[in-house]
Design a protein around this motif. Structure first.
Motif, mmCIF file in Angstrom:
data_model
loop_
_atom_site.group_PDB
_atom_site.id
_atom_site.type_symbol
_atom_site.label_atom_id
_atom_site.label_comp_id
_atom_site.label_asym_id
_atom_site.label_seq_id
_atom_site.Cartn_x
_atom_site.Cartn_y
_atom_site.Cartn_z
ATOM 1 N N THR A 230 35.002 7.616 -14.184
ATOM 2 C CA THR A 230 35.730 6.935 -15.256
ATOM 3 C C THR A 230 35.337 5.467 -15.261
ATOM 4 O OG1 THR A 230 37.585 8.434 -14.885
ATOM 5 C CG2 THR A 230 38.015 6.489 -16.218
ATOM 6 N N PHE A 231 35.271 4.877 -16.438
ATOM 7 C CA PHE A 231 34.928 3.459 -16.518
ATOM 8 C C PHE A 231 36.160 2.625 -16.182
ATOM 9 C CE2 PHE A 231 31.151 5.003 -18.409
ATOM 10 C CZ PHE A 231 30.208 4.014 -18.186
ATOM 11 N N MET A 232 36.001 1.785 -15.161
ATOM 12 C CA MET A 232 37.094 0.969 -14.643
ATOM 13 C C MET A 232 36.660 -0.481 -14.567
ATOM 14 S SD MET A 232 38.233 3.421 -11.461
ATOM 15 C CE MET A 232 38.390 5.205 -11.664
ATOM 16 N N ARG A 233 37.625 -1.364 -14.623
ATOM 17 C CA ARG A 233 37.331 -2.792 -14.497
ATOM 18 C C ARG A 233 37.182 -3.137 -13.028
ATOM 19 N NH1 ARG A 233 37.178 -5.978 -18.472
ATOM 20 N NH2 ARG A 233 38.450 -4.593 -19.768
ATOM 21 N N MET A 234 35.999 -3.637 -12.666
ATOM 22 C CA MET A 234 35.691 -3.939 -11.272
ATOM 23 C C MET A 234 35.785 -5.442 -11.028
ATOM 24 S SD MET A 234 34.732 -0.820 -10.208
ATOM 25 C CE MET A 234 33.572 -0.902 -8.847
ATOM 26 N N LYS A 235 36.002 -5.802 -9.777
ATOM 27 C CA LYS A 235 36.076 -7.224 -9.427
ATOM 28 C C LYS A 235 34.699 -7.862 -9.430
ATOM 29 C CE LYS A 235 40.269 -6.814 -6.656
ATOM 30 N NZ LYS A 235 40.865 -6.944 -5.299
ATOM 31 N N ASN B 25 24.639 5.458 -14.895
ATOM 32 C CA ASN B 25 24.096 4.377 -15.712
ATOM 33 C C ASN B 25 25.231 3.502 -16.235
ATOM 34 O OD1 ASN B 25 23.103 3.074 -18.300
ATOM 35 N ND2 ASN B 25 21.211 3.982 -17.564
ATOM 36 N N LYS B 26 25.017 2.196 -16.247
ATOM 37 C CA LYS B 26 26.063 1.261 -16.667
ATOM 38 C C LYS B 26 26.418 1.407 -18.136
ATOM 39 C CE LYS B 26 24.632 -2.272 -13.304
ATOM 40 N NZ LYS B 26 23.438 -1.584 -12.781
ATOM 41 N N TYR B 27 25.494 1.935 -18.947
ATOM 42 C CA TYR B 27 25.726 1.996 -20.395
ATOM 43 C C TYR B 27 25.782 3.438 -20.901
ATOM 44 C CZ TYR B 27 24.233 -2.777 -19.566
ATOM 45 O OH TYR B 27 24.120 -4.049 -19.067
ATOM 46 N N SER B 28 26.230 4.351 -20.040
ATOM 47 C CA SER B 28 26.312 5.761 -20.422
ATOM 48 C C SER B 28 27.746 6.157 -20.758
ATOM 49 C CB SER B 28 25.788 6.633 -19.277
ATOM 50 O OG SER B 28 26.573 6.439 -18.112
ATOM 51 N N PHE B 29 28.524 5.220 -21.268
ATOM 52 C CA PHE B 29 29.947 5.462 -21.494
ATOM 53 C C PHE B 29 30.214 6.303 -22.741
ATOM 54 C CE2 PHE B 29 28.708 1.012 -22.309
ATOM 55 C CZ PHE B 29 28.587 1.062 -23.684
ATOM 56 N N VAL B 30 31.284 7.083 -22.658
ATOM 57 C CA VAL B 30 31.824 7.827 -23.793
ATOM 58 C C VAL B 30 33.313 7.524 -23.830
ATOM 59 C CG1 VAL B 30 32.158 10.075 -24.864
ATOM 60 C CG2 VAL B 30 30.123 9.658 -23.479
ATOM 61 N N TRP B 31 33.802 6.997 -24.958
ATOM 62 C CA TRP B 31 35.200 6.574 -25.069
ATOM 63 C C TRP B 31 35.993 7.585 -25.890
ATOM 64 C CZ3 TRP B 31 35.977 2.822 -21.751
ATOM 65 C CH2 TRP B 31 34.948 1.932 -21.472
ATOM 66 N N LYS B 32 37.198 7.859 -25.465
ATOM 67 C CA LYS B 32 38.042 8.847 -26.149
ATOM 68 C C LYS B 32 38.372 8.391 -27.567
ATOM 69 C CE LYS B 32 41.354 11.273 -24.178
ATOM 70 N NZ LYS B 32 42.626 11.657 -23.511
ATOM 71 N N LYS C 101 58.553 8.220 -22.949
ATOM 72 C CA LYS C 101 57.572 8.799 -22.032
ATOM 73 C C LYS C 101 56.484 7.778 -21.714
ATOM 74 C CE LYS C 101 57.897 13.780 -22.828
ATOM 75 N NZ LYS C 101 57.154 15.009 -23.196
ATOM 76 N N ASN C 102 56.086 7.728 -20.445
ATOM 77 C CA ASN C 102 54.993 6.835 -20.081
ATOM 78 C C ASN C 102 53.658 7.582 -20.134
ATOM 79 O OD1 ASN C 102 54.926 8.435 -17.794
ATOM 80 N ND2 ASN C 102 55.804 6.889 -16.429
ATOM 81 N N ALA C 103 52.581 6.934 -19.687
ATOM 82 C CA ALA C 103 51.230 7.524 -19.806
ATOM 83 C C ALA C 103 51.077 8.808 -19.008
ATOM 84 C CB ALA C 103 50.189 6.499 -19.356
ATOM 85 N N HIS D 26 33.511 17.052 -25.038
ATOM 86 C CA HIS D 26 33.974 15.728 -24.623
ATOM 87 C C HIS D 26 35.468 15.740 -24.324
ATOM 88 C CE1 HIS D 26 30.411 13.270 -26.472
ATOM 89 N NE2 HIS D 26 30.045 14.098 -25.517
ATOM 90 N N HIS D 27 36.255 16.399 -25.167
ATOM 91 C CA HIS D 27 37.701 16.435 -24.956
ATOM 92 C C HIS D 27 38.043 17.190 -23.672
ATOM 93 C CE1 HIS D 27 38.888 14.390 -28.553
ATOM 94 N NE2 HIS D 27 38.279 15.261 -29.359
ATOM 95 N N GLU D 28 37.285 18.228 -23.352
ATOM 96 C CA GLU D 28 37.508 18.947 -22.096
ATOM 97 C C GLU D 28 37.225 18.045 -20.898
ATOM 98 O OE1 GLU D 28 35.318 22.535 -21.940
ATOM 99 O OE2 GLU D 28 36.287 23.446 -23.700
ATOM 100 N N ILE D 29 36.180 17.240 -20.999
ATOM 101 C CA ILE D 29 35.830 16.331 -19.906
ATOM 102 C C ILE D 29 36.854 15.211 -19.794
ATOM 103 C CG2 ILE D 29 34.091 14.719 -19.044
ATOM 104 C CD1 ILE D 29 31.981 16.431 -20.453
ATOM 105 N N PHE D 30 37.318 14.677 -20.926
ATOM 106 C CA PHE D 30 38.277 13.573 -20.908
ATOM 107 C C PHE D 30 39.534 13.948 -20.135
ATOM 108 C CE2 PHE D 30 36.278 11.916 -24.976
ATOM 109 C CZ PHE D 30 35.806 10.755 -24.392
ATOM 110 N N GLY D 31 40.123 15.099 -20.464
ATOM 111 C CA GLY D 31 41.422 15.422 -19.874
ATOM 112 C C GLY D 31 42.422 14.359 -20.277
ATOM 113 N N ASP D 32 43.053 13.714 -19.289
ATOM 114 C CA ASP D 32 43.978 12.625 -19.583
ATOM 115 C C ASP D 32 43.335 11.257 -19.394
ATOM 116 O OD1 ASP D 32 43.678 12.684 -16.878
ATOM 117 O OD2 ASP D 32 45.814 12.540 -16.399
ATOM 118 N N ARG D 33 41.997 11.241 -19.325
ATOM 119 C CA ARG D 33 41.276 9.970 -19.169
ATOM 120 C C ARG D 33 40.895 9.398 -20.535
ATOM 121 N NH1 ARG D 33 36.199 10.892 -15.757
ATOM 122 N NH2 ARG D 33 36.111 12.883 -16.844
ATOM 123 N N ASN D 34 40.516 8.134 -20.535
ATOM 124 C CA ASN D 34 40.090 7.470 -21.768
ATOM 125 C C ASN D 34 38.578 7.314 -21.866
ATOM 126 O OD1 ASN D 34 42.712 7.048 -22.797
ATOM 127 N ND2 ASN D 34 42.976 5.289 -21.438
#
Length: 567
Positions: free
Chosen positions: A309-314, A182-189, A448-450, A291-299
């Motif tokens: 993962t939610f990404m910016r698409m063209k 779903n386009k609006y099923s986002f969870v943000w870290k 340190k980087n990301a 949620h934190h387990e699912i996130f891992g190193d994602r946002n």
């Protein structure tokens, strides 16, 4: 009895003749009128097909798929079946049917089921068998998922043996394909961390109130902690419930109405925190922990497909740069054959470079001699990985860094704010700024980087910028101008630049757009493969492996299992 829709008069094989007629008043014979004739047709009449294979042309894509799958050793298929029980559909037959359906842009299991009764090539590949859509989907999701990598690697070895590819030039690129979410099923870290922080403040306030209630009653409780764990909250709730039971017993024994009211009021005060702990605090803490387990190193992640993962698409649905749940597909080609691919949850290509190549190194496929990629992969960490040990480098690379093209422009070379345009004195380890002042080494800085990679920077600072007439063009800092210099990265950039400016290698790098980007064009344009139908990282890995087949007129094959379609 004749079919009422069919009459024999419609199928005369000879033209009908009519009596000679004269035009009235003239005596001139009228021209003869011929009746229409048709090839005999009756779809109600029975007819037999002696061999359905004769209806499949010799150069049809179904025959290519059939030959390709038959080249694979049976043991690769059979190793993923336990044995016993009811007989299963043959895995080679199932694989052929799915591949053929995908070559016709039919991706759903119900659509594939339909081809088994309507498409002659599909009926031939299945030998008349008709597995239902549940069986097709189960085979695609479970069995193909387990055998995908081994089948793919065997296909690549076949290509190498038949001299279609050499693994010499590895054209690497990435693209984002929308997830089945779903386009609006986002969870943000960040939002989760914010809500979790507010909850912990609320828990601390509630615990303070509980200790105040206990102190008023003279009841001993465990010492209050700054941040209570779920286990400590559970113990606190159990201790309070014991006191609530004491209040209940006292109410039952008390006969005085006023005292009963007071006891009920106290019991009510004790029930409120227990209810908050049981129904609010503990469930939310558990949810945020998951949620934190699912996130891992994602946002971010999607509630519908947590691996996405939610990404910016063209091409977003609102046409305003919104984010979509997607996967980052990293894929390499040679002569427009896919050499290897991997699925990633990171939106940037830079951080997908190492995981992709580590997976390739762990496979049975040979490592490439030269990797060619765009500037999205040009980072210090990636360059060092490609370089490996100085005595034994992993592979050569043609990868520009982010500022490569800008540094070649005349406008960049004219700007005095860029330290690369300044004079550097190696013996004194200092720069000379455009105003002739020394910018000397000041200190080292580790950063340190990301991805967790640590960079070693050198910080240089100008001796005095207070009265410099060029300061406005050089820096916006209030104090003296500082320069962050990364010696290792600068050395790697120099090597990348030298390789890209070599005449022979320049032609190889120019081939990148033709080779790998045209394959993505086939996948998304010709094959209309822009969105996954399955959910989960492993399942989309399988779906992409069998999915984006080329058009039948395509010379080469932009897909995992269509690697032999140009044979």
């Amino acid at each position: 009895m004749c079919n009422p829709k069919i009459t024999s008069s419609n199928y005369n094989t000879e033209q009908a003749t009519f009596p000679l007629a004269l035009e009235e008043g003239t005596g001139v014979p009228l021209p003869k009128k011929a009746s229409p004739t048709f090839i005999p047709y009756n779809n109600q009449q029975g007819f037999a097909i002696f061999d359905i294979q004769d209806l499949v042309p010799a150069n049809h894509v179904a025959r290519v798929i059939d030959e390709m799958v038959e080249l694979i050793d049976d043991e690769l298929f059979f190793a993923h079946y336990k044995g016993g029980g009811r007989s299963s559909f043959h895995p080679k037959m199932m694989t052929k049917v799915i591949l053929y359906a995908y070559s016709k842009k039919i991706y759903s299991s119900r659509g594939i089921e339909e081809t088994l009764t309507e498409h002659i090539p599909s009926m031939w590949l299945a030998a008349g068998q008709q597995p239902d859509h549940r069986t097709i989907n189960r085979f695609r999701s479970d069995h193909l998922k387990a055998m995908m990598d081994s089948l793919f690697e065997q296909m690549i070895h076949q290509l190498i043996e038949q001299n279609y590819i050499t693994m010499e030039h590895y054209f690497l690129d990435g693209t984002k394909i929308e997830a089945d979410a779903n386009k609006y099923s986002f969870v943000w870290k960040k939002a989760t961390q914010n809500f979790e922080g507010k909850l912990k403040v609320k828990i601390a306030e509630t615990l303070q109130h509980i200790h105040e209630l206990a102190a008023a009653e003279g009841i001993p409780l465990n010492e209050q902690v700054e941040e209570a764990t779920p286990e400590q909250l559970e113990e606190m709730a159990e201790a309070m419930e014991e006191q609530i039971n004491v209040f209940t017993e006292a109410i039952d024994l008390e006969e005085d109405t006023e005292k009963r009211k007071q006891l009920r009021s106290k019991r009510s005060e004790w029930k409120k925190p227990v209810k908050a702990i049981r129904e609010d605090f503990l469930p939310r803490l558990e949810k945020y922990s998951q949620h934190h387990e699912i996130f891992g190193d994602r946002n971010s992640f999607s509630k519908t497909d947590p691996d996405a993962t939610f990404m910016r698409m063209k091409d977003d649905h609102m046409k305003n740069g919104q984010l979509k749940a997607a996967y980052n597909v990293q894929m390499a080609t040679e002569n427009q054959f896919i050499l290897y691919y991997s699925m990633h949850q990171r939106p940037t290509d830079t951080r997908c470079f190492l995981p992709h190549l580590e997976k390739l190194a762990a496979s049975s496929l040979p490592m490439p001699k030269t990797i060619i990629a765009d500037a999205g992969y040009g980072s210090e960490e990636n360059y060092l990985y490609a370089l490996g040990d100085e005595k034994e480098p992993r592979f050569d690379f043609l990868i520009p860094y982010g500022m490569y093209l800008k540094e070649k422009s005349a406008s960049y070379k004219k700007k005095i704010k860029h330290a690369k345009n300044w004079t550097y004195l190696e013996e004194e380890d200092c720069f000379i700024c455009p105003n002739g002042r020394r910018v000397a080494f000041k200190k080292y800085l580790n950063k340190k980087n990301a991805s967790g990679y640590e960079q070693n920077l050198k910080i240089y600072e100008c001796e005095d910028c207070s009265d410099c007439p060029l300061k406005a063009l050089c820096t916006k800092a209030k104090g003296n101008r500082q320069v962050q210099w990364n010696p290792i990265y600068e050395e790697m950039k120099a090597k990348a630049k030298a390789a890209l400016e070599d005449e022979t290698k320049t032609q190889i790098y120019a081939q990148r757009k033709i080779d790998v980007e045209s394959v993505f064009g086939h996948i998304k344009g010709n094959r209309s493969f822009r969105r996954f139908l399955l959910r989960g990282l492993e399942k989309v890995h399988t779906e992409f492996g069998i999915g984006p087949q080329p058009p039948e007129s395509s010379q080469h094959a932009p897909a995992t299992f269509s690697v032999l379609t140009n044979k």
